[in-house]
Design a protein around this motif. Sequence first.
Motif, PDB file in Angstrom:
ATOM      1  N   GLU A 285       1.249  -0.769   0.044  1.00  0.00           N
ATOM      2  CA  GLU A 285       0.169   0.281   0.149  1.00  0.00           C
ATOM      3  C   GLU A 285       0.843   0.955  -0.021  1.00  0.00           C
ATOM      4  OE1 GLU A 285      -2.708  -0.126   3.274  1.00  0.00           O
ATOM      5  OE2 GLU A 285      -3.685  -2.085   2.558  1.00  0.00           O
ATOM      6  N   LEU A 286       1.539   1.398  -1.492  1.00  0.00           N
ATOM      7  CA  LEU A 286       1.825   2.779  -1.379  1.00  0.00           C
ATOM      8  C   LEU A 286       1.053   3.965  -1.209  1.00  0.00           C
ATOM      9  CD1 LEU A 286       5.128   4.293  -1.981  1.00  0.00           C
ATOM     10  CD2 LEU A 286       4.479   4.346  -4.131  1.00  0.00           C
ATOM     11  N   LYS A 287       1.412   4.874  -1.060  1.00  0.00           N
ATOM     12  CA  LYS A 287       0.484   6.484  -0.366  1.00  0.00           C
ATOM     13  C   LYS A 287       0.876   7.714  -1.232  1.00  0.00           C
ATOM     14  CE  LYS A 287      -3.076   4.141   1.346  1.00  0.00           C
ATOM     15  NZ  LYS A 287      -3.781   3.915  -0.107  1.00  0.00           N
ATOM     16  N   GLU A 288       2.292   7.899  -0.357  1.00  0.00           N
ATOM     17  CA  GLU A 288       3.546   8.835  -0.579  1.00  0.00           C
ATOM     18  C   GLU A 288       4.718   8.864  -1.774  1.00  0.00           C
ATOM     19  OE1 GLU A 288       2.919  12.110   1.517  1.00  0.00           O
ATOM     20  OE2 GLU A 288       0.796  12.461   2.067  1.00  0.00           O
ATOM     21  N   ILE A 289       4.987   9.357  -2.300  1.00  0.00           N
ATOM     22  CA  ILE A 289       6.726   9.738  -3.033  1.00  0.00           C
ATOM     23  C   ILE A 289       6.527  10.704  -2.578  1.00  0.00           C
ATOM     24  CG2 ILE A 289       8.419   9.402  -4.188  1.00  0.00           C
ATOM     25  CD1 ILE A 289       6.960   7.148  -5.765  1.00  0.00           C
ATOM     26  N   HIS A 290       8.443  11.559  -1.584  1.00  0.00           N
ATOM     27  CA  HIS A 290       8.335  12.933  -1.286  1.00  0.00           C
ATOM     28  C   HIS A 290      10.148  12.435  -2.312  1.00  0.00           C
ATOM     29  CE1 HIS A 290       6.589  12.542   2.874  1.00  0.00           C
ATOM     30  NE2 HIS A 290       5.726  11.589   1.829  1.00  0.00           N
ATOM     31  N   VAL A 291      10.309  13.599  -1.877  1.00  0.00           N
ATOM     32  CA  VAL A 291      11.830  13.861  -3.043  1.00  0.00           C
ATOM     33  C   VAL A 291      12.298  15.541  -2.477  1.00  0.00           C
ATOM     34  CG1 VAL A 291      12.889  14.601  -5.335  1.00  0.00           C
ATOM     35  CG2 VAL A 291      10.998  12.546  -5.477  1.00  0.00           C
ATOM     36  N   ALA A 292      13.329  15.356  -1.932  1.00  0.00           N
ATOM     37  CA  ALA A 292      14.240  15.862  -0.387  1.00  0.00           C
ATOM     38  C   ALA A 292      12.874  16.876   0.875  1.00  0.00           C
ATOM     39  CB  ALA A 292      14.393  17.172  -1.621  1.00  0.00           C
ATOM     40  N   GLY A 293      12.609  15.751   0.723  1.00  0.00           N
ATOM     41  CA  GLY A 293      11.154  15.493   1.751  1.00  0.00           C
ATOM     42  C   GLY A 293       9.732  16.899   1.276  1.00  0.00           C
ATOM     43  N   LYS A 294       9.809  17.088   0.282  1.00  0.00           N
ATOM     44  CA  LYS A 294       7.997  17.434  -0.640  1.00  0.00           C
ATOM     45  C   LYS A 294       7.730  16.581  -1.021  1.00  0.00           C
ATOM     46  CE  LYS A 294      10.336  22.525  -0.346  1.00  0.00           C
ATOM     47  NZ  LYS A 294      10.447  23.270  -1.927  1.00  0.00           N
ATOM     48  N   PRO A 295       6.457  15.976  -0.299  1.00  0.00           N
ATOM     49  CA  PRO A 295       5.712  15.069  -1.016  1.00  0.00           C
ATOM     50  C   PRO A 295       5.557  15.243  -2.587  1.00  0.00           C
ATOM     51  CG  PRO A 295       4.054  15.979   0.543  1.00  0.00           C
ATOM     52  CD  PRO A 295       5.512  16.880   1.132  1.00  0.00           C
ATOM     53  N   LEU A 296       4.925  14.750  -3.691  1.00  0.00           N
ATOM     54  CA  LEU A 296       4.836  15.655  -4.996  1.00  0.00           C
ATOM     55  C   LEU A 296       3.789  15.066  -4.869  1.00  0.00           C
ATOM     56  CD1 LEU A 296       6.672  11.965  -6.364  1.00  0.00           C
ATOM     57  CD2 LEU A 296       7.662  14.116  -6.975  1.00  0.00           C
ATOM     58  N   ARG A 297       3.460  16.598  -5.806  1.00  0.00           N
ATOM     59  CA  ARG A 297       1.534  16.236  -5.422  1.00  0.00           C
ATOM     60  C   ARG A 297       0.672  15.607  -6.438  1.00  0.00           C
ATOM     61  NH1 ARG A 297       1.304  23.277  -6.923  1.00  0.00           N
ATOM     62  NH2 ARG A 297       2.766  23.677  -4.809  1.00  0.00           N
ATOM     63  N   LEU A 298       0.404  14.646  -5.408  1.00  0.00           N
ATOM     64  CA  LEU A 298      -0.234  13.558  -6.294  1.00  0.00           C
ATOM     65  C   LEU A 298      -1.575  13.020  -5.269  1.00  0.00           C
ATOM     66  CD1 LEU A 298       3.281  11.520  -7.322  1.00  0.00           C
ATOM     67  CD2 LEU A 298       1.198  12.275  -9.398  1.00  0.00           C
ATOM     68  N   ASP A 299      -2.908  12.668  -6.199  1.00  0.00           N
ATOM     69  CA  ASP A 299      -3.645  11.902  -5.378  1.00  0.00           C
ATOM     70  C   ASP A 299      -3.445   9.994  -5.343  1.00  0.00           C
ATOM     71  OD1 ASP A 299      -5.881  10.696  -4.884  1.00  0.00           O
ATOM     72  OD2 ASP A 299      -7.243  11.757  -6.163  1.00  0.00           O
ATOM     73  N   PRO A 300      -3.172  10.280  -3.752  1.00  0.00           N
ATOM     74  CA  PRO A 300      -2.861   9.149  -3.402  1.00  0.00           C
ATOM     75  C   PRO A 300      -3.519   7.610  -4.584  1.00  0.00           C
ATOM     76  CG  PRO A 300      -3.338  10.465  -1.587  1.00  0.00           C
ATOM     77  CD  PRO A 300      -3.999  10.327  -2.738  1.00  0.00           C
ATOM     78  N   LYS A 301      -4.864   7.814  -4.752  1.00  0.00           N
ATOM     79  CA  LYS A 301      -5.038   6.836  -5.484  1.00  0.00           C
ATOM     80  C   LYS A 301      -4.266   6.833  -6.787  1.00  0.00           C
ATOM     81  CE  LYS A 301      -9.820   7.771  -4.491  1.00  0.00           C
ATOM     82  NZ  LYS A 301     -11.422   7.848  -4.708  1.00  0.00           N
ATOM     83  N   VAL A 302      -3.257   7.368  -7.140  1.00  0.00           N
ATOM     84  CA  VAL A 302      -2.612   6.984  -7.959  1.00  0.00           C
ATOM     85  C   VAL A 302      -1.503   5.997  -8.526  1.00  0.00           C
ATOM     86  CG1 VAL A 302      -0.351   8.158  -8.108  1.00  0.00           C
ATOM     87  CG2 VAL A 302      -1.109   8.067 -10.390  1.00  0.00           C
ATOM     88  N   PHE A 303      -1.519   5.730  -6.784  1.00  0.00           N
ATOM     89  CA  PHE A 303      -0.892   4.547  -6.372  1.00  0.00           C
ATOM     90  C   PHE A 303      -1.569   3.060  -6.398  1.00  0.00           C
ATOM     91  CE2 PHE A 303       2.333   7.562  -5.117  1.00  0.00           C
ATOM     92  CZ  PHE A 303       3.197   7.611  -5.772  1.00  0.00           C
TER      93      PHE A 303
END
Length: 648
Positions: A285-303
């Motif tokens: 269950e992947l919900k978010e991806i962070h790059v350099a401490g900042k979450p990507l602007r994505l709906d969690p449903k994308v994963f």
Amino acid sequence: MAREGDRLASFSFLLVLVCLASGNGDAVGSPEPFLHTLAGDGQGTQPMVLPLVLAYANSSRRSSVSRYFARRQLQKEVISVASARMRLYDDLLTNGYYTSRLFIGTPPQEFALIVDSGSTVTYVPCSSCEQCGNHQDPRFRPDKSSTYEPLKCNVDCTCDKESMQCAYERQYAEMSSSSGVLGADIISFGEESALKPKRATFGCETSETGDLFSQHADGIMGLGRGQLSIMDQLVDKGVISDSFSLCYGGMDIGGGAMVLGGISPPHGMVFAHSDPVRSPYYNIELKEIHVAGKPLRLDPKVFDGKHGTVLDSGTTYAYLPEEAFKRFRDAIMSHLHSLKQIRGPDPNFKDLCFSGAGSEVSGLSKTFPEVEMVFGNGQKISLSPENYLFRHSKVRGAYCLGVFQNGKDPTTLLGGIIVRNTLVTYDRQYERIGFWKTNCSVLWERLRNSTAPSPAPSAFPEWNSNIQDSPAPSPIGLVDSVLAGQFRVGVITFDMYLNITYMDLVPHLKELSELISNELDVDSQQVHLMNHTNNGNGTLIRWAIFPAGSASSFTSTTAMGIISRLTEDRVHLPQNFGSYKLVEWNVEPPSRRSWWHGQLISVVVGISVVLILSFSAFLVWYWRQGIRGSSTYRPVDAAVPEQELQPM
């Protein structure tokens, strides 16, 4: 490139599964799912292949799941089980996969098999195969095994009419395929495994095509969910708990470790839920991806599209849905202003590559940002640059993004690159997958040393070119200290035994030294021949590898890179040097010099400065004394004595 072996594409997702029989001849349960293929985006991305589950009369998906839970309940009653501890070989960049050694038959026949959590059957080339490639080991010979039994045709399997055996077939998205017959034999897992040999069902290939035909590895070790999976067979026999672990080595080292059976989760292991009902593959269950401490602007449903986020050990790289990939790519590139974007090593792929980051893996975090994956339970795992980059094979110090767009398919696929230097535990019993950052090469040393001490090598071994000797053992505990930075390596020595005489070797010593430097990825000036000893028709040579330039020690990454190449048989010599083997290796700390040796330059410079200043002061004093002597001061009104005139 390694992407040719990427069988998500790369060994993991089945296209056709013909009816199969289980190892004990019992009727197989509900048929395996058939698959369909979704085309890629036409930009070099491999097509995604995923299952469509068919419904059958008097059978349902829920009933098959019920059988899964019933087996899981039986597993809880197992009080004491062993585990198979196995070493992993190869690496992602060179091969695109990791392999382990499996032994089949009586006496055992050895095979190098790709460990694949997305495949549900184990197969090796059969001696009768007329359409099989040349692989690492000889083909399996059923007639040479006293314990081999073919699975005879019955109503529950597809029959090969020529051999009257149950048959299997596998086809993969990159158009490779494997087909053959099914048999049962004794399978063992190596001398360092506590698990005793067991009888299991496997495939004996009679035909290969595509990458399966051309690959170096012999075949596939299926670790997925399915009645023919090696995991399911061992669990059903009650000999291991329903769990296995994989640990892939890092960018410079490769190799790693595998454990079939349960292990005690280390402190700090991060778990993600894995739902066996959602798909036949290992998902998280992947919900978010962070790059350099900042979450990507994505709906969690994308994963969570299609089959969700699938973890597959047989796939090389990572593949994200279109929107997630574009966000991830842009976030990474926004931190790389100091690097130059260059073309990738393979013109057939539009890789994103960058030069100017340096060759040391330990220094990549200074240039490339940290990435974090956040799971549904709020826990997260940190990904270092080696978990999303691969080395450019043609430009030194350049790296390419190992994350790609998964065509138009909404499924997220995480391959081996994501879990390099990460212990991954597939805890099927408790429906979870654990992640723990570690050094996987060190983990294997710990697993090996915890079972039995390594035997001491002979100083002058009897050479037999037909015997494949195991790599030379390492000093116990030394590898841990090197990687932890507690032990500084000043020189690496190793003894190499070649089956040619020294007189024949003398004209080629310089060539041999340069070959070794190339194989160990060091400068030729760092390689020194220390001594040699004639031994019959062979020569024992001791080599020493010194740090580059004026450095007194290696970095831990460089030292482990050299050591791993030596111990994993990754040093290859031309045939004119005959066969060789590594007898032993060792490391030594930087030489202990006295205070005078350590400060010699400073002392010499200091003395020189003092002498120069002293001499300069003397010259100034002498010059001033000369001036005073030639112009003595007299008052203006002082009497001047008359001087006698000299006659003309």
